[in-house]
Scaffold this active site. Structure first.
Site, PDB file in Angstrom:
ATOM      1  CB  THR A 196      71.291  54.270  81.287  1.00 24.92           C
ATOM      2  OG1 THR A 196      72.527  53.585  81.191  1.00 24.92           O
ATOM      3  CG2 THR A 196      70.903  54.703  79.878  1.00 24.92           C
ATOM      4  CG  ASP A 197      76.423  54.242  83.226  1.00 26.15           C
ATOM      5  OD1 ASP A 197      75.643  53.490  82.589  1.00 26.15           O
ATOM      6  OD2 ASP A 197      77.363  53.805  83.918  1.00 26.15           O
ATOM      7  CD  GLU A 198      74.255  50.626  79.179  1.00 26.28           C
ATOM      8  OE1 GLU A 198      74.186  50.296  77.988  1.00 26.28           O
ATOM      9  OE2 GLU A 198      73.976  49.862  80.121  1.00 26.28           O
ATOM     10  CE1 TYR A 245      68.126  50.950  78.009  1.00 27.43           C
ATOM     11  CE2 TYR A 245      70.492  50.866  78.362  1.00 27.43           C
ATOM     12  CZ  TYR A 245      69.220  51.126  78.834  1.00 27.43           C
ATOM     13  OH  TYR A 245      69.037  51.568  80.132  1.00 27.43           O
ATOM     14  CE  LYS A 276      66.590  55.214  79.612  1.00 31.10           C
ATOM     15  NZ  LYS A 276      65.263  55.147  80.315  1.00 31.10           N
TER      16      LYS A 276
HETATM   17  P1  NAD Z   1      63.186  46.493  83.372  1.00 32.33           P
HETATM   18  O1  NAD Z   1      63.355  46.064  81.957  1.00 32.33           O
HETATM   19  O2  NAD Z   1      63.447  45.522  84.477  1.00 32.33           O
HETATM   20  O3  NAD Z   1      61.701  47.032  83.596  1.00 32.33           O
HETATM   21  C1  NAD Z   1      61.048  47.869  82.680  1.00 32.33           C
HETATM   22  C2  NAD Z   1      59.583  47.938  83.071  1.00 32.33           C
HETATM   23  O4  NAD Z   1      58.925  48.819  82.138  1.00 32.33           O
HETATM   24  C3  NAD Z   1      58.863  46.591  82.995  1.00 32.33           C
HETATM   25  O5  NAD Z   1      58.055  46.402  84.135  1.00 32.33           O
HETATM   26  C4  NAD Z   1      58.024  46.702  81.721  1.00 32.33           C
HETATM   27  O6  NAD Z   1      56.822  45.939  81.782  1.00 32.33           O
HETATM   28  C5  NAD Z   1      57.733  48.195  81.687  1.00 32.33           C
HETATM   29  N1  NAD Z   1      57.458  48.676  80.327  1.00 32.33           N
HETATM   30  C6  NAD Z   1      58.168  48.424  79.203  1.00 32.33           C
HETATM   31  N2  NAD Z   1      57.587  49.016  78.137  1.00 32.33           N
HETATM   32  C7  NAD Z   1      56.503  49.676  78.627  1.00 32.33           C
HETATM   33  C8  NAD Z   1      55.506  50.493  78.021  1.00 32.33           C
HETATM   34  N3  NAD Z   1      55.519  50.753  76.706  1.00 32.33           N
HETATM   35  N4  NAD Z   1      54.540  51.021  78.819  1.00 32.33           N
HETATM   36  C9  NAD Z   1      54.511  50.761  80.148  1.00 32.33           C
HETATM   37  N5  NAD Z   1      55.426  49.990  80.767  1.00 32.33           N
HETATM   38  C10 NAD Z   1      56.402  49.452  80.010  1.00 32.33           C
HETATM   39  O7  NAD Z   1      64.101  47.788  83.519  1.00 32.33           O
HETATM   40  P2  NAD Z   1      64.923  48.305  84.781  1.00 32.33           P
HETATM   41  O8  NAD Z   1      66.244  47.646  84.793  1.00 32.33           O
HETATM   42  O9  NAD Z   1      64.064  48.268  85.973  1.00 32.33           O
HETATM   43  O10 NAD Z   1      65.154  49.822  84.338  1.00 32.33           O
HETATM   44  C11 NAD Z   1      64.226  50.840  84.688  1.00 32.33           C
HETATM   45  C12 NAD Z   1      64.720  52.158  84.144  1.00 32.33           C
HETATM   46  O11 NAD Z   1      66.000  52.452  84.678  1.00 32.33           O
HETATM   47  C13 NAD Z   1      64.877  52.178  82.617  1.00 32.33           C
HETATM   48  O12 NAD Z   1      64.440  53.428  82.142  1.00 32.33           O
HETATM   49  C14 NAD Z   1      66.374  51.989  82.413  1.00 32.33           C
HETATM   50  O13 NAD Z   1      66.791  52.604  81.210  1.00 32.33           O
HETATM   51  C15 NAD Z   1      66.923  52.695  83.636  1.00 32.33           C
HETATM   52  N6  NAD Z   1      68.233  52.219  84.108  1.00 32.33           N
HETATM   53  C16 NAD Z   1      68.446  50.886  84.327  1.00 32.33           C
HETATM   54  C17 NAD Z   1      69.684  50.468  84.826  1.00 32.33           C
HETATM   55  C18 NAD Z   1      69.962  49.021  85.146  1.00 32.33           C
HETATM   56  O14 NAD Z   1      71.089  48.676  85.521  1.00 32.33           O
HETATM   57  N7  NAD Z   1      68.981  48.120  85.049  1.00 32.33           N
HETATM   58  C19 NAD Z   1      70.693  51.402  85.064  1.00 32.33           C
HETATM   59  C20 NAD Z   1      70.432  52.761  84.820  1.00 32.33           C
HETATM   60  C21 NAD Z   1      69.198  53.152  84.348  1.00 32.33           C
HETATM   61  P1  TYD Z   2      74.235  43.688  81.214  1.00 34.07           P
HETATM   62  O1  TYD Z   2      73.835  43.154  82.547  1.00 34.07           O
HETATM   63  O2  TYD Z   2      73.478  43.242  80.013  1.00 34.07           O
HETATM   64  O3  TYD Z   2      74.226  45.280  81.341  1.00 34.07           O
HETATM   65  P2  TYD Z   2      74.806  46.416  80.309  1.00 34.07           P
HETATM   66  O4  TYD Z   2      75.109  45.799  78.991  1.00 34.07           O
HETATM   67  O5  TYD Z   2      73.655  47.357  80.239  1.00 34.07           O
HETATM   68  O6  TYD Z   2      76.018  46.984  80.974  1.00 34.07           O
HETATM   69  O7  TYD Z   2      75.750  43.328  80.974  1.00 34.07           O
HETATM   70  C1  TYD Z   2      76.749  43.766  81.861  1.00 34.07           C
HETATM   71  C2  TYD Z   2      78.081  43.369  81.285  1.00 34.07           C
HETATM   72  O8  TYD Z   2      78.167  41.941  81.284  1.00 34.07           O
HETATM   73  C3  TYD Z   2      78.244  43.804  79.851  1.00 34.07           C
HETATM   74  O9  TYD Z   2      79.603  44.208  79.647  1.00 34.07           O
HETATM   75  C4  TYD Z   2      77.947  42.558  79.033  1.00 34.07           C
HETATM   76  C5  TYD Z   2      78.396  41.442  79.979  1.00 34.07           C
HETATM   77  N1  TYD Z   2      77.648  40.169  79.844  1.00 34.07           N
HETATM   78  C6  TYD Z   2      78.334  38.965  79.675  1.00 34.07           C
HETATM   79  O10 TYD Z   2      79.577  38.933  79.618  1.00 34.07           O
HETATM   80  N2  TYD Z   2      77.614  37.817  79.555  1.00 34.07           N
HETATM   81  C7  TYD Z   2      76.244  37.807  79.589  1.00 34.07           C
HETATM   82  O11 TYD Z   2      75.643  36.708  79.443  1.00 34.07           O
HETATM   83  C8  TYD Z   2      75.557  39.045  79.795  1.00 34.07           C
HETATM   84  C9  TYD Z   2      74.052  39.093  79.853  1.00 34.07           C
HETATM   85  C10 TYD Z   2      76.299  40.214  79.919  1.00 34.07           C
END
Ligand code: NAD
Ligand code: TYD
Length: 352
Positions: free
Chosen positions: A132-134, A158, A162
């Site tokens: 992630t960019d975070e 989180y 990461k």
């Molecule tokens: P998500 O929470 O929707 O899905 C995570 C998946 O991992 C789930 O299916 C869960 O069952 C599985 N999982 C969790 N713990 C596990 C374990 N111990 N063993 C096996 N499986 C397990 O997450 P996402 O949003 O799809 O993110 C996927 C990846 O991308 C993550 O590594 C996250 O850090 C990264 N990422 C997400 C975003 C975003 O905006 N969602 C952005 C950048 C990077």
């Molecule tokens: P989120 O989707 O949780 O992603 P991340 O925190 O990883 O960026 O949140 C996106 C942005 O939206 C973040 O600045 C927090 C804000 N947010 C709200 O304002 N209200 C909400 O109920 C949630 C879930 C997030």
């Protein structure tokens, strides 16, 4: 074949579906099916011999070893993680376990497996770490977007977990020569997004006539990328990324949270008007998230320069598809709003 971890989650399931839509290379999908994992995301693959689902934990070394020995993948694409910042504030332990220990376990299993490969198979093997960019922390309004050379300054449990996993991946390359690539992506949105994150939460709450909870002043900025563009970026890096390198992936689309919420409301007003009035009437400012990062932005020029990748969707096209998907998939939404989901909503929002 490839081994995908976390392929029943939001991004992982989109990745598996897109992968098999574009190639016949089989996928073994290892996922623990936590609250975020959902086999309904993969329902269209029922009976498809190219997809093997294995319910299991990435921290289970014996299981990972046996999957590698049995299926002999040419790559591991590692999505599995705990991914929600608010949950990491309420309970960081699971984040350390899966994101740090789990990545460590996978790296060790991958190292042993790769060490036993020979010749072309060994040279072709890849460990692709999805991050992630975070990890870069928070930007000031006038700062340039995150480049791959930015220092790591994670601020939430989180992002710290990461960042730790990214460091492990880097070290396994430098110390052991494991052929790794890492991608650091901005906020994704699109189909199968669990409604604990901003965009799907706003859509499902609006449709239910519930408050739309905006943290703090709503002026926090994120870069938003349509999930299928993230998947194509991962495929590009897996195919052509240089070993040991990291690639930022982003949508060139910075938006303040409040603007995102207003855009979602306006689309719903158009596509599913509410006789009670515009959905924006439901916007409710609530107590801010502790340690809330103010701004993320991605400089995605490296992946474009080296691999020719750019997002295909604009925010306008991607968010319209997303809102329409939620309108068309009310059953999916109803199914994920289980008792556990309701518990989370009350944990996170009741006292705000
Ligand atoms: P998500 O929470 O929707 O899905 C995570 C998946 O991992 C789930 O299916 C869960 O069952 C599985 N999982 C969790 N713990 C596990 C374990 N111990 N063993 C096996 N499986 C397990 O997450 P996402 O949003 O799809 O993110 C996927 C990846 O991308 C993550 O590594 C996250 O850090 C990264 N990422 C997400 C975003 C975003 O905006 N969602 C952005 C950048 C990077
Ligand atoms: P989120 O989707 O949780 O992603 P991340 O925190 O990883 O960026 O949140 C996106 C942005 O939206 C973040 O600045 C927090 C804000 N947010 C709200 O304002 N209200 C909400 O109920 C949630 C879930 C997030």
């Amino acid at each position: 074949m490839i081994l995908v971890t976390g392929g029943a989650g939001f991004i992982g399931s989109n990745f598996v579906l897109d992968w098999l839509a574009q190639s016949d290379e089989p996928v073994v999908n290892l996922d623990a099916l936590t609250y975020a994992g959902n086999l309904a995301n993969l329902a269209t693959l029922a009976g498809d011999a190219r997809h093997t689902f294995v319910k299991g934990d990435i921290c289970d070394r014996a299981l990972v070893d046996s999957l590698l020995a049995t299926h002999r993948p040419r790559a591991i694409v590692h999505f599995a993680a705990e991914s929600h910042v608010d949950r990491s504030i309420h309970g960081p332990g699971a984040f350390m376990k899966t994101n740090v220990d789990g990545t460590f376990t996978l790296l060790e299993a991958a190292r042993a497996y790769w060490g036993g490969l020979q010749g072309d198979e060994k040279a072709a093997f890849r460990f692709h770490h999805v991050s992630t960019d975070e990890v870069y922390g928070s930007l000031k309004p006038s700062d340039p977007p995150f480049a791959e050379t930015n220092p790591y300054e994670p601020n939430s449990p989180y992002s710290a977990s990461k960042a730790a996993s990214d460091h492990l991946v880097r070290a396994w390359h430098h110390t052991y020569g494991l052929p790794v690539v890492t991608t650091n992506c901005s906020n994704n949105y699109g189909p199968y997004h669990f409604p604990e994150k901003l965009i799907p939460l706003m859509i499902v709450n609006a449709l239910a006539g519930k408050p739309l909870p905006v943290y703090g002043d709503g002026q926090q900025i994120r870069d938003w990328l349509y999930v299928k563009d993230h998947c194509s970026g991962i495929r590009a890096v897996l195919a052509g990324g240089r070993l040991g390198e990291t690639y930022n992936i982003g949508g060139w689309n910075e938006q303040a949270n409040i603007d995102i919420v207003k855009i979602v409301c306006a689309l719903l007003d158009e596509l599913r008007p509410d006789p009670a009035g515009p959905y924006s009437r439901l916007i409710t400012y609530v107590t801010d998230r502790p340690g809330h990062d103010r701004r993320y932005a991605i400089d995605a020029r490296k992946i474009e320069r080296e691999l020719g990748w750019r997002p295909a969707e604009t925010f306008e096209t991607g968010i319209r598809k997303t809102v329409q998907w939620y309108l068309d998939n009310a059953d999916w939404v109803a199914n994920v709003q289980s008792g556990a989901y309701k518990d989370w909503v009350s944990t996170n929002y009741q006292a705000r």
